[in-house]
Design an enzyme around this catalytic site. Structure first.
Site, short mmCIF file in Angstrom:
data_model
loop_
_atom_site.label_atom_id
_atom_site.label_comp_id
_atom_site.label_asym_id
_atom_site.label_seq_id
_atom_site.Cartn_x
_atom_site.Cartn_y
_atom_site.Cartn_z
N HIS A 216 0.31 5.44 0.97
CA HIS A 216 -0.20 6.10 2.01
C HIS A 216 0.93 7.19 2.17
O HIS A 216 1.98 7.62 1.30
CB HIS A 216 -0.08 5.88 3.18
CG HIS A 216 -0.47 4.83 3.74
ND1 HIS A 216 -1.95 4.77 3.85
CD2 HIS A 216 -0.41 3.70 4.65
CE1 HIS A 216 -2.36 3.72 4.47
NE2 HIS A 216 -0.64 3.48 4.93
N HIS B 294 0.99 -1.58 -0.02
CA HIS B 294 -0.19 -0.22 0.06
C HIS B 294 0.76 1.47 0.30
O HIS B 294 2.02 1.21 0.44
CB HIS B 294 -0.89 0.35 1.28
CG HIS B 294 -1.97 -0.81 1.21
ND1 HIS B 294 -2.07 -2.09 0.43
CD2 HIS B 294 -3.35 -0.85 1.48
CE1 HIS B 294 -3.05 -2.73 0.45
NE2 HIS B 294 -3.85 -1.69 1.25
N GLY C 162 51.00 46.18 14.00
CA GLY C 162 51.63 47.39 12.51
C GLY C 162 51.39 48.50 11.71
O GLY C 162 50.27 48.93 12.33
N ASP C 163 51.80 48.91 11.24
CA ASP C 163 51.05 50.31 10.77
C ASP C 163 50.10 50.10 9.96
O ASP C 163 49.70 48.77 8.97
CB ASP C 163 52.53 51.52 9.58
CG ASP C 163 53.16 51.96 10.57
OD1 ASP C 163 52.85 52.18 11.84
OD2 ASP C 163 54.35 52.30 10.13
N SER C 164 48.80 50.82 9.17
CA SER C 164 47.98 50.68 8.32
C SER C 164 48.51 50.87 7.30
O SER C 164 49.35 50.83 6.05
CB SER C 164 47.30 52.62 8.64
OG SER C 164 46.01 52.31 7.46
N TYR D 287 1.09 8.53 11.31
CA TYR D 287 0.71 7.89 11.15
C TYR D 287 1.84 7.53 9.41
O TYR D 287 2.38 6.30 9.46
CB TYR D 287 -0.27 7.97 9.80
CG TYR D 287 -1.37 6.24 10.07
CD1 TYR D 287 -1.40 5.40 10.68
CD2 TYR D 287 -1.38 5.80 8.10
CE1 TYR D 287 -1.95 4.37 9.77
CE2 TYR D 287 -1.95 5.48 8.27
CZ TYR D 287 -2.16 3.81 9.15
OH TYR D 287 -3.02 2.43 7.93
N ASP E 296 6.47 3.10 10.04
CA ASP E 296 7.30 1.89 9.87
C ASP E 296 8.54 3.11 8.90
O ASP E 296 9.41 2.08 8.75
CB ASP E 296 6.32 1.66 8.22
CG ASP E 296 5.70 0.58 8.68
OD1 ASP E 296 4.91 0.22 9.47
OD2 ASP E 296 3.65 0.07 8.11
N LYS F 241 47.73 43.88 6.79
CA LYS F 241 47.48 43.04 8.19
C LYS F 241 46.28 42.12 8.18
O LYS F 241 45.59 40.55 8.32
CB LYS F 241 47.16 43.66 9.40
CG LYS F 241 48.31 44.31 9.37
CD LYS F 241 48.53 44.78 11.30
CE LYS F 241 47.64 46.06 11.30
NZ LYS F 241 48.06 46.80 11.13
N THR F 242 44.69 43.39 7.40
CA THR F 242 43.32 42.25 8.09
C THR F 242 43.08 41.81 6.09
O THR F 242 42.60 40.02 6.48
CB THR F 242 42.20 43.84 7.44
OG1 THR F 242 42.20 44.77 8.81
CG2 THR F 242 40.68 43.36 7.17
#
EC number: 2.7.7.-
Length: 357
Positions: free
Chosen positions: A57, A55, A219-221, A101, A105, A225-226
């Site tokens: 469902h 069946h 460190g300097d800008s 339901y 199973d 780094k970023t």
């Protein structure tokens, strides 16, 4: 005169007796049925009765109520032989009960997103549950709050703070994955001590030391780094202000980057630098946030009394903190950029200027 067939419902429960189709084939055919109302969810279960007959469902949930006047509309066709399978069609009073339901199973397949139903045929209508179920299915915090304002006004007034906080979590968008404009290989003047630190500490969780070492880079800008720090892998980026909410902070990141935060005002200094595990952060207007931790942090700073971690730790009042920090972090000072300018595009300066790193 025979009674006309008509069902008008949002949830349909179909049973196909003695149906030899696979659940995959049934689902494929049901998905292709054209209806004026979108199908939000379909679950197909195959069940063998005691006599061995198979069946099927099926639970189908529509976006809105769908009117079916053709009792053959949901018929399925065998792809291998001229056989039709006609279902018993019912309106599902409680999709929750039908779903339970159908799943009993464990032999099922589904499609779409299951819609929560606050009603149960066993327990009758539960108006509060209906309101909350509708709110969960709405798709956004603002829509959910509007539904609760209309259908659960008492909770809306008395529990608004909790509702707002919980809905923020439920409907929080996935974190945007940062994609570095440069490969880490673009940074061709990285000191050996940085390369060695990365190799030992910036790795996936299974290969990571139990207590990794953090690093402070001063460190300097415009030294890169970023951009370098953000090119190494999945990370949390915290700049200027620490926001540890799930909207910003991921517990699955490999490392943190704390950029341009005055160490005098850095909350959770030891938790971050010490790669501590399982700690909490209190938020001003919400519940405490649990941080899994156990990942290293890259601290980025410029020279100067309000930026430098070295200068901060050299202050007389911080002597014990300095002794602790030297055991938990590596300190590196940059005197030259991490890249040769010929290999970097024009976005490098603009990004670095933005972050002031």
């Amino acid at each position: 005169m025979p009674r006309l067939f008509k069902i008008y419902a949002k949830n349909y429960f179909l049973t196909y007796p003695n149906c030899s189709l696979s659940k995959e084939e049934a689902l494929s055919q049901l998905k292709k049925l054209e209806t004026p109302t979108n199908k939000k969810y379909i679950k197909v279960c195959k069940e063998l009765h005691e006599n061995g007959e198979p069946h099927l469902h099926v639970l189908i949930q529509f976006e809105g109520k769908y009117q079916c006047k053709n009792q053959r509309f949901f018929d399925l066709v065998s792809p291998n032989r001229s056989a039709h399978f006609h279902p018993n069609i019912q309106a599902a009073k409680s999709s929750t009960d039908v779903k339970t339901y159908v799943e009993k199973d464990g032999n099922f397949i589904d499609f779409g997103v299951s819609q929560i139903d606050g009603r149960s045929a066993r327990g009758g209508q539960q108006s509060a549950n209906d309101a909350y179920a509708e709110a969960l299915n709405s798709g956004s915090k603002s829509e959910a709050l509007n539904i609760l304002k209309e259908k659960a006004p008492k909770d809306y007034i008395l529990q608004f703070h909790n509702l707002s906080s919980n809905l923020d979590r439920i409907f929080s968008p996935p974190l945007e994955v940062y994609v570095s404009p440069f490969l880490s290989s673009s940074f061709n003047q990285v000191p050996d001590e940085l390369e060695e630190w990365v190799a030992e500490n910036v790795v996936y969780s299974a290969a990571r030391p139990w207590r990794p070492i953090s690093i402070v880079i001063e460190g300097d800008s415009r030294t890169g780094k970023t951009m370098w720090a953000r090119s190494l892998g999945p990370h949390n980026y915290l700049c200027g202000h620490l926001d540890l909410s799930p909207k910003v902070y991921s517990n699955d990141a490999w490392y943190n980057v704390i950029d341009d935060v005055d160490p005098h005002y850095l909350k959770h200094f030891k938790e971050f630098m010490g790669a501590q595990r399982d700690w909490q952060s209190n938020t001003k207007y919400g519940k405490p946030i649990q941080i899994k931790g156990g990942i290293p942090t890259i601290f980025l700073c410029n020279p100067g009394p309000t930026s430098s971690y070295r200068e901060y730790l050299d202050e007389e009042k911080n002597i014990s903190l300095k002794n602790w920090a030297l055991k938990n972090a590596t300190f590196v000072t940059l005197y030259e950029p991490l890249f040769a300018s010929i290999n970097q595009g024009p976005t490098q300066d603009s990004q670095e200027e933005t972050n002031k790193a």
